[in-house]
Each structure stands twice: as structure tokens, then as C-alpha cells.
Write a protein that holds these residues in place. Structure first.
Motif, PDB file in Angstrom:
ATOM      1  N   ASN A  24      -8.298   7.052  14.594  1.00  0.00           N
ATOM      2  CA  ASN A  24      -7.898   7.329  13.222  1.00  0.00           C
ATOM      3  C   ASN A  24      -8.522   6.234  12.362  1.00  0.00           C
ATOM      4  O   ASN A  24      -8.081   5.090  12.380  1.00  0.00           O
ATOM      5  CB  ASN A  24      -6.368   7.309  13.133  1.00  0.00           C
ATOM      6  N   THR A  25      -9.573   6.570  11.627  1.00  0.00           N
ATOM      7  CA  THR A  25     -10.331   5.547  10.903  1.00  0.00           C
ATOM      8  C   THR A  25      -9.532   4.925   9.758  1.00  0.00           C
ATOM      9  O   THR A  25      -9.721   3.750   9.453  1.00  0.00           O
ATOM     10  CB  THR A  25     -11.661   6.111  10.383  1.00  0.00           C
ATOM     11  N   GLU A  26      -8.653   5.686   9.132  1.00  0.00           N
ATOM     12  CA  GLU A  26      -7.815   5.100   8.071  1.00  0.00           C
ATOM     13  C   GLU A  26      -6.841   4.086   8.667  1.00  0.00           C
ATOM     14  O   GLU A  26      -6.669   2.989   8.142  1.00  0.00           O
ATOM     15  CB  GLU A  26      -7.038   6.173   7.315  1.00  0.00           C
ATOM     16  N   ALA A  27      -6.219   4.428   9.786  1.00  0.00           N
ATOM     17  CA  ALA A  27      -5.305   3.490  10.445  1.00  0.00           C
ATOM     18  C   ALA A  27      -6.054   2.244  10.913  1.00  0.00           C
ATOM     19  O   ALA A  27      -5.543   1.125  10.816  1.00  0.00           O
ATOM     20  CB  ALA A  27      -4.601   4.162  11.618  1.00  0.00           C
ATOM     21  N   TYR A  49      -5.453  13.435   9.984  1.00  0.00           N
ATOM     22  CA  TYR A  49      -6.145  12.151   9.999  1.00  0.00           C
ATOM     23  C   TYR A  49      -7.655  12.333   9.934  1.00  0.00           C
ATOM     24  O   TYR A  49      -8.195  13.341  10.371  1.00  0.00           O
ATOM     25  CB  TYR A  49      -5.829  11.394  11.302  1.00  0.00           C
ATOM     26  N   ASP A  50      -8.334  11.292   9.440  1.00  0.00           N
ATOM     27  CA  ASP A  50      -9.784  11.220   9.507  1.00  0.00           C
ATOM     28  C   ASP A  50     -10.127  10.583  10.853  1.00  0.00           C
ATOM     29  O   ASP A  50      -9.842   9.402  11.065  1.00  0.00           O
ATOM     30  CB  ASP A  50     -10.319  10.377   8.346  1.00  0.00           C
ATOM     31  N   ARG A 110       0.819  -1.215   0.000  1.00  0.00           N
ATOM     32  CA  ARG A 110       0.000   0.000   0.000  1.00  0.00           C
ATOM     33  C   ARG A 110       0.853   1.264   0.000  1.00  0.00           C
ATOM     34  O   ARG A 110       0.340   2.364   0.178  1.00  0.00           O
ATOM     35  CB  ARG A 110      -0.921   0.015   1.213  1.00  0.00           C
ATOM     36  N   ASP A 140      -8.697   0.917   9.519  1.00  0.00           N
ATOM     37  CA  ASP A 140      -8.967   0.117   8.324  1.00  0.00           C
ATOM     38  C   ASP A 140      -7.720  -0.634   7.866  1.00  0.00           C
ATOM     39  O   ASP A 140      -7.754  -1.845   7.648  1.00  0.00           O
ATOM     40  CB  ASP A 140      -9.496   1.016   7.207  1.00  0.00           C
ATOM     41  N   VAL A 141      -6.617   0.075   7.720  1.00  0.00           N
ATOM     42  CA  VAL A 141      -5.376  -0.547   7.249  1.00  0.00           C
ATOM     43  C   VAL A 141      -4.892  -1.618   8.231  1.00  0.00           C
ATOM     44  O   VAL A 141      -4.564  -2.737   7.838  1.00  0.00           O
ATOM     45  CB  VAL A 141      -4.271   0.513   7.038  1.00  0.00           C
TER      46      VAL A 141
END
Length: 124
Positions: free
Chosen positions: A92-95, A85-86, A5, A97-98
Motif C-alpha cells: 500500500n504505497t500511501e501507507a 488502496y493504491d 493528517r 509514505d505515511v
């Protein structure tokens, strides 16, 4: 998974200080992700991963403000973090998810073969 990614990452000490320690103590393979906790992010880490230098990775680690609403958090810190961050509360929603994908990949990998952590080849 991170490399695919194009995301930066680094190894960290696997010290046994967390919930996985008792598993290791009785010979059960363990692994995990370290996403910060109460440690303080350096200037270099802020440049690499975004966020704020000289602030805890997770300013709400194990405290009342560790929630999805933002209740109890330091508004100045989280206003500044929201530029990077979102966030949903302090998450942190992106973190999320990843790292959920990375954990799923690790579980699937170790379900088939634990030899990388315990040297025992899988039964076929």
C-alpha cells in the motif's frame, strides 16, 4: 503525526515478539509501528481504516507474494484491496509514505530525548 493528517490509528501491544525484543532485553529503548502482519482485520477495523474484513492485514506477510510485482498473490483478494488502496504489488504505497514519515519523526524525537521510554533525561 497521524492526528495531524486526520488519519485513524490505535495503540497495540508491544510484546517483544519481533526484531526489537533483544534490544529491550538488554535495556536499549525500542519502539515501532504495527501495520498488521498476519492478524485478521475485523469489521470495525475495515470500517475505520478501509480494506477487507476477515482477511489478514497483510495477506502476503513473510511469504513469496510479499513483493512489488504481485507475483504469487491471491488475485481476488488484491483486486478487492485495490478498490481501497493504491497498491504496488502487495504494498500500500500511501501507507508506506505515511508510515515512513511517522518513523522518521519518531527517530528524530528519540535521537534527542529517550526519557519517554527509559526515564533517563537527556544530557545537555
Amino acid at each position: 503525526m497521524y492526528a495531524r493528517r486526520n488519519l485513524e490509528f490505535n495503540d497495540t501491544e508491544f510484546s517483544g515478539r519481533s526484531d526489537y525484543g533483544p534490544f529491550i532485553a538488554v535495556g536499549i529503548p525500542a519502539g515501532g509501528l504495527f501495520t498488521g502482519a498476519e492478524g485478521v482485520k475485523s469489521e470495525e477495523q475495515a470500517a475505520l481504516y478501509a480494506g477487507l474484513a476477515d482477511v489478514a492485514y497483510d495477506p502476503c506477510y513473510h511469504s513469496f507474494c510479499d513483493n512489488l510485482t504481485g507475483d504469487g498473490q491471491d488475485d481476488a483478494v488484491y483486486d478487492a484491496l485495490s478498490a481501497h488502496y493504491d497498491l504496488a504489488g502487495n504494498v500500500n504505497t500511501e501507507a508506506l509514505d505515511v508510515n515512513s514519515d511517522v518513523i522518521a519523526s519518531a527517530i528524530l524525537t528519540l535521537a534527542y530525548d529517550t526519557s519517554t521510554v527509559n526515564g533517563v533525561k537527556p544530557r545537555r
